[in-house]
Enzyme design. Structure first.
Site, PDB file in Angstrom:
ATOM      1  N   GLY A  36       0.811  -1.120  -0.152  1.00 52.20           N
ATOM      2  CA  GLY A  36       0.013  -0.034  -0.030  1.00 52.20           C
ATOM      3  C   GLY A  36       0.725   1.239  -0.102  1.00 52.20           C
ATOM      4  O   GLY A  36       1.910   1.151   0.170  1.00 52.20           O
ATOM      5  N   LEU A  37       0.230   2.330  -0.055  1.00 48.23           N
ATOM      6  CA  LEU A  37       1.012   3.669  -0.104  1.00 48.23           C
ATOM      7  C   LEU A  37       1.489   3.927   1.157  1.00 48.23           C
ATOM      8  O   LEU A  37       1.344   3.484   2.131  1.00 48.23           O
ATOM      9  CB  LEU A  37      -0.198   4.681  -0.540  1.00 48.23           C
ATOM     10  N   SER A  38       2.468   4.814   1.033  1.00 48.04           N
ATOM     11  CA  SER A  38       3.267   5.408   2.287  1.00 48.04           C
ATOM     12  C   SER A  38       2.124   6.010   3.141  1.00 48.04           C
ATOM     13  O   SER A  38       1.583   6.860   2.773  1.00 48.04           O
ATOM     14  CB  SER A  38       4.290   6.187   1.831  1.00 48.04           C
ATOM     15  N   GLY A  39       2.343   5.673   4.397  1.00 46.24           N
ATOM     16  CA  GLY A  39       1.281   6.374   5.232  1.00 46.24           C
ATOM     17  C   GLY A  39      -0.099   5.406   5.339  1.00 46.24           C
ATOM     18  O   GLY A  39      -0.981   5.867   6.346  1.00 46.24           O
ATOM     19  N   SER A  40      -0.172   4.240   4.406  1.00 41.70           N
ATOM     20  CA  SER A  40      -1.474   3.725   4.410  1.00 41.70           C
ATOM     21  C   SER A  40      -1.734   2.954   5.721  1.00 41.70           C
ATOM     22  O   SER A  40      -2.820   2.600   6.177  1.00 41.70           O
ATOM     23  CB  SER A  40      -1.344   2.885   3.410  1.00 41.70           C
ATOM     24  N   GLY A  41      -0.736   2.559   6.549  1.00 40.97           N
ATOM     25  CA  GLY A  41      -0.724   2.069   7.653  1.00 40.97           C
ATOM     26  C   GLY A  41      -0.151   0.570   7.734  1.00 40.97           C
ATOM     27  O   GLY A  41      -0.606  -0.451   8.609  1.00 40.97           O
ATOM     28  N   LYS A  42       0.616   0.164   6.698  1.00 40.86           N
ATOM     29  CA  LYS A  42       1.096  -1.103   6.534  1.00 40.86           C
ATOM     30  C   LYS A  42       2.035  -1.649   7.838  1.00 40.86           C
ATOM     31  O   LYS A  42       1.961  -2.318   8.563  1.00 40.86           O
ATOM     32  CB  LYS A  42       2.083  -1.312   5.664  1.00 40.86           C
ATOM     33  N   SER A  43       2.877  -0.678   8.415  1.00 40.13           N
ATOM     34  CA  SER A  43       3.793  -0.868   9.429  1.00 40.13           C
ATOM     35  C   SER A  43       3.076  -1.011  10.692  1.00 40.13           C
ATOM     36  O   SER A  43       3.275  -1.751  11.519  1.00 40.13           O
ATOM     37  CB  SER A  43       4.904   0.116   9.534  1.00 40.13           C
ATOM     38  N   SER A 126       6.234  -5.605   5.135  1.00 42.53           N
ATOM     39  CA  SER A 126       5.748  -4.111   4.922  1.00 42.53           C
ATOM     40  C   SER A 126       6.493  -3.351   4.266  1.00 42.53           C
ATOM     41  O   SER A 126       7.471  -2.718   4.596  1.00 42.53           O
ATOM     42  CB  SER A 126       5.721  -3.832   6.505  1.00 42.53           C
TER      43      SER A 126
HETATM   44  N1  LIG Z   1      10.487   8.106  -3.372  1.00 41.96           N
HETATM   45  C1  LIG Z   1      10.095   7.360  -2.658  1.00 41.96           C
HETATM   46  N2  LIG Z   1       8.737   6.775  -2.908  1.00 41.96           N
HETATM   47  C2  LIG Z   1       8.391   6.009  -1.855  1.00 41.96           C
HETATM   48  N3  LIG Z   1       8.908   6.007  -0.479  1.00 41.96           N
HETATM   49  C3  LIG Z   1       9.954   6.356   0.000  1.00 41.96           C
HETATM   50  C4  LIG Z   1      10.697   7.286  -0.997  1.00 41.96           C
HETATM   51  N4  LIG Z   1      11.575   7.714  -0.699  1.00 41.96           N
HETATM   52  C5  LIG Z   1      11.542   7.560   0.584  1.00 41.96           C
HETATM   53  N5  LIG Z   1      10.651   6.596   0.963  1.00 41.96           N
HETATM   54  C6  LIG Z   1      10.477   6.071   2.104  1.00 41.96           C
HETATM   55  O1  LIG Z   1      10.711   4.559   1.943  1.00 41.96           O
HETATM   56  C7  LIG Z   1       9.940   3.766   2.530  1.00 41.96           C
HETATM   57  C8  LIG Z   1       9.452   2.747   1.312  1.00 41.96           C
HETATM   58  O2  LIG Z   1      10.209   1.756   1.159  1.00 41.96           O
HETATM   59  P1  LIG Z   1      10.029   0.383   0.522  1.00 41.96           P
HETATM   60  O3  LIG Z   1      11.255  -0.313   0.659  1.00 41.96           O
HETATM   61  O4  LIG Z   1       8.995  -0.070   1.119  1.00 41.96           O
HETATM   62  O5  LIG Z   1       9.491   1.043  -0.969  1.00 41.96           O
HETATM   63  S1  LIG Z   1       9.483   0.115  -2.125  1.00 41.96           S
HETATM   64  O6  LIG Z   1       8.665  -1.117  -1.764  1.00 41.96           O
HETATM   65  O7  LIG Z   1      10.710  -0.459  -2.845  1.00 41.96           O
HETATM   66  O8  LIG Z   1       8.564   0.866  -3.337  1.00 41.96           O
HETATM   67  C9  LIG Z   1       8.583   4.890   2.742  1.00 41.96           C
HETATM   68  O9  LIG Z   1       8.053   4.237   3.961  1.00 41.96           O
HETATM   69  P2  LIG Z   1       6.586   3.874   4.287  1.00 41.96           P
HETATM   70  O10 LIG Z   1       6.019   5.382   4.436  1.00 41.96           O
HETATM   71  O11 LIG Z   1       6.608   3.146   5.670  1.00 41.96           O
HETATM   72  O12 LIG Z   1       5.812   3.065   3.194  1.00 41.96           O
HETATM   73  C10 LIG Z   1       9.051   6.275   2.790  1.00 41.96           C
HETATM   74  O13 LIG Z   1       9.292   6.608   4.212  1.00 41.96           O
HETATM   75  N1  LIG Z   2      -6.467   2.343  11.452  1.00 40.01           N
HETATM   76  C1  LIG Z   2      -5.353   2.624  11.341  1.00 40.01           C
HETATM   77  N2  LIG Z   2      -4.478   1.519  11.017  1.00 40.01           N
HETATM   78  C2  LIG Z   2      -2.959   2.068  10.703  1.00 40.01           C
HETATM   79  N3  LIG Z   2      -2.685   3.023  11.039  1.00 40.01           N
HETATM   80  C3  LIG Z   2      -3.256   4.159  11.292  1.00 40.01           C
HETATM   81  C4  LIG Z   2      -4.870   3.988  11.508  1.00 40.01           C
HETATM   82  N4  LIG Z   2      -5.317   5.003  11.851  1.00 40.01           N
HETATM   83  C5  LIG Z   2      -4.358   6.016  11.801  1.00 40.01           C
HETATM   84  N5  LIG Z   2      -2.910   5.446  11.418  1.00 40.01           N
HETATM   85  C6  LIG Z   2      -1.697   5.963  11.487  1.00 40.01           C
HETATM   86  O1  LIG Z   2      -1.473   6.419  10.284  1.00 40.01           O
HETATM   87  C7  LIG Z   2      -0.130   6.240   9.931  1.00 40.01           C
HETATM   88  C8  LIG Z   2       0.127   4.936   9.217  1.00 40.01           C
HETATM   89  O2  LIG Z   2       1.943   4.974   9.158  1.00 40.01           O
HETATM   90  P1  LIG Z   2       2.637   3.679   8.871  1.00 40.01           P
HETATM   91  O3  LIG Z   2       1.784   2.688   9.651  1.00 40.01           O
HETATM   92  O4  LIG Z   2       3.991   3.938   8.918  1.00 40.01           O
HETATM   93  O5  LIG Z   2       2.385   3.533   7.388  1.00 40.01           O
HETATM   94  P2  LIG Z   2       3.017   2.546   6.070  1.00 40.01           P
HETATM   95  O6  LIG Z   2       3.934   1.692   7.018  1.00 40.01           O
HETATM   96  O7  LIG Z   2       2.207   2.194   5.308  1.00 40.01           O
HETATM   97  O8  LIG Z   2       3.692   3.760   5.493  1.00 40.01           O
HETATM   98  C9  LIG Z   2       0.634   6.107  11.616  1.00 40.01           C
HETATM   99  O9  LIG Z   2       0.715   7.528  11.954  1.00 40.01           O
HETATM  100  C10 LIG Z   2      -0.660   5.387  12.310  1.00 40.01           C
HETATM  101  O10 LIG Z   2      -0.907   5.847  13.444  1.00 40.01           O
END
Ligand SMILES: Nc1ncnc2c1ncn2[C@@H]1O[C@H](COP(=O)(O)OS(=O)(=O)O)[C@@H](OP(=O)(O)O)[C@H]1O
Ligand SMILES: Nc1ncnc2c1ncn2[C@@H]1O[C@H](COP(=O)(O)OP(=O)(O)O)[C@@H](O)[C@H]1O
Length: 231
Positions: A36-43, A126
């Site tokens: 899923g997208l960055s910030g979607s809640g995977k971690s 994740s």
């Molecule tokens: N250009 C760009 N695009 C997307 N994400 C970026 C980028 N640069 C840095 N980040 C940070 O790296 C995290 C994603 O790493 P991933 O290894 O999951 O990415 S990927 O699967 O290879 O696309 C991602 O973490 P998450 O927010 O946890 O998804 C970001 O914090």
């Molecule tokens: N229902 C939910 N499930 C997961 N994360 C949530 C939820 N509601 C709010 N959040 C917030 O959304 C953010 C998701 O970040 P993160 O888990 O790092 O996402 P990802 O790994 O996809 O980048 C966190 O700050 C988390 O506290």
């Protein structure tokens, strides 16, 4: 002679059978692949699930994109600053965010997750893993495992981009928007880089609609229906 034969490597069979591993750990190994997208809640989901699994007596381990990019899949700068790589080595082995580097990131983690799951663990990965073909390749690695197919459960964290962007836990969406506005671009997933949604995931969870606890419960219910966790 084929390329593979030319490398002169031969598979060395072990003697421990998958049933023995299952009996030892009292569980079947599997990979839960969060995408899923960055910030979607995977971690957040993966970490919460790992905690519940451990509490219930299951051996589970999270492989998190950000964390793995500090080590196994580190970028050039980290390799130079923390591992003493030369610039040439760092460029050769480091992974950034081009389509090719993301492909290699996911290939490696597909292989690592397969090894974890083959050893009997529940591997929780994740990674954004934006490309369908790369996720499909990871699935194939699991299906074609030597000791028998390993369950591969793709969990699409489908949270809409506007929700992810509002959360922006690391300020990266803002940076990406600013870079685009400045005419530079950043290659950030969902902003100026692609995300290909799964076509047929085992589970879809929108964390804009469900709490973390609800998301974890949905995954546990699915795992229980497949006999992968204690009910
Ligand atoms: N250009 C760009 N695009 C997307 N994400 C970026 C980028 N640069 C840095 N980040 C940070 O790296 C995290 C994603 O790493 P991933 O290894 O999951 O990415 S990927 O699967 O290879 O696309 C991602 O973490 P998450 O927010 O946890 O998804 C970001 O914090
Ligand atoms: N229902 C939910 N499930 C997961 N994360 C949530 C939820 N509601 C709010 N959040 C917030 O959304 C953010 C998701 O970040 P993160 O888990 O790092 O996402 P990802 O790994 O996809 O980048 C966190 O700050 C988390 O506290």
């Amino acid at each position: 002679m084929s390329e593979i034969q030319a490398t002169k490597i031969t598979w060395h069979e072990g003697t421990v059978r998958p049933e023995e591993r299952r009996a030892l750990l009292k569980q079947t190994g599997a990979t839960l692949w969060f995408t899923g997208l960055s910030g979607s809640g995977k971690s957040t989901l993966a970490v919460a699930l790992e905690q519940v699994l451990i509490q219930r007596g299951h051996a589970a381990y999270v492989l998190d994109g950000d964390n793995i990019r500090f080590g196994l899949n580190a970028g050039p700068k980290i390799l130079m600053d923390t591992r003493g790589y030369s610039e040439t080595q760092a460029k050769r082995f480091g992974l950034a965010f081009s389509a090719e580097d993301r492909e290699e990131n996911i290939r490696r983690i597909g292989e690592v997750a397969k090894l974890f799951a083959d050893s009997g663990l529940l591997a929780l990965t994740s990674f954004i893993s934006p490309y369908r073909k790369d996720r499909d390749a990871a699935r194939k690695i699991h299906e074609s495992n030597k000791a028998g197919a390993i369950p591969f459960i793709e969990i699409y964290v489908s949270t809409a981009i506007d929700v992810c962007e509002q959360r922006d836990p690391k300020g990266l969406y803002k940076q990406a928007r600013d870079a685009v506005a400045a005419g530079k671009g950043m290659g950030f997933t969902g902003v100026d880089d692609p995300y290909e949604a799964p076509v047929n995931p085992e589970l879809t969870i929108d964390t804009g609609k469900y709490s973390t606890a609800e998301g974890v419960a949905m995954i546990l219910e699915y795992l229980a229906s497949k006999g992968l966790v204690n009910a």
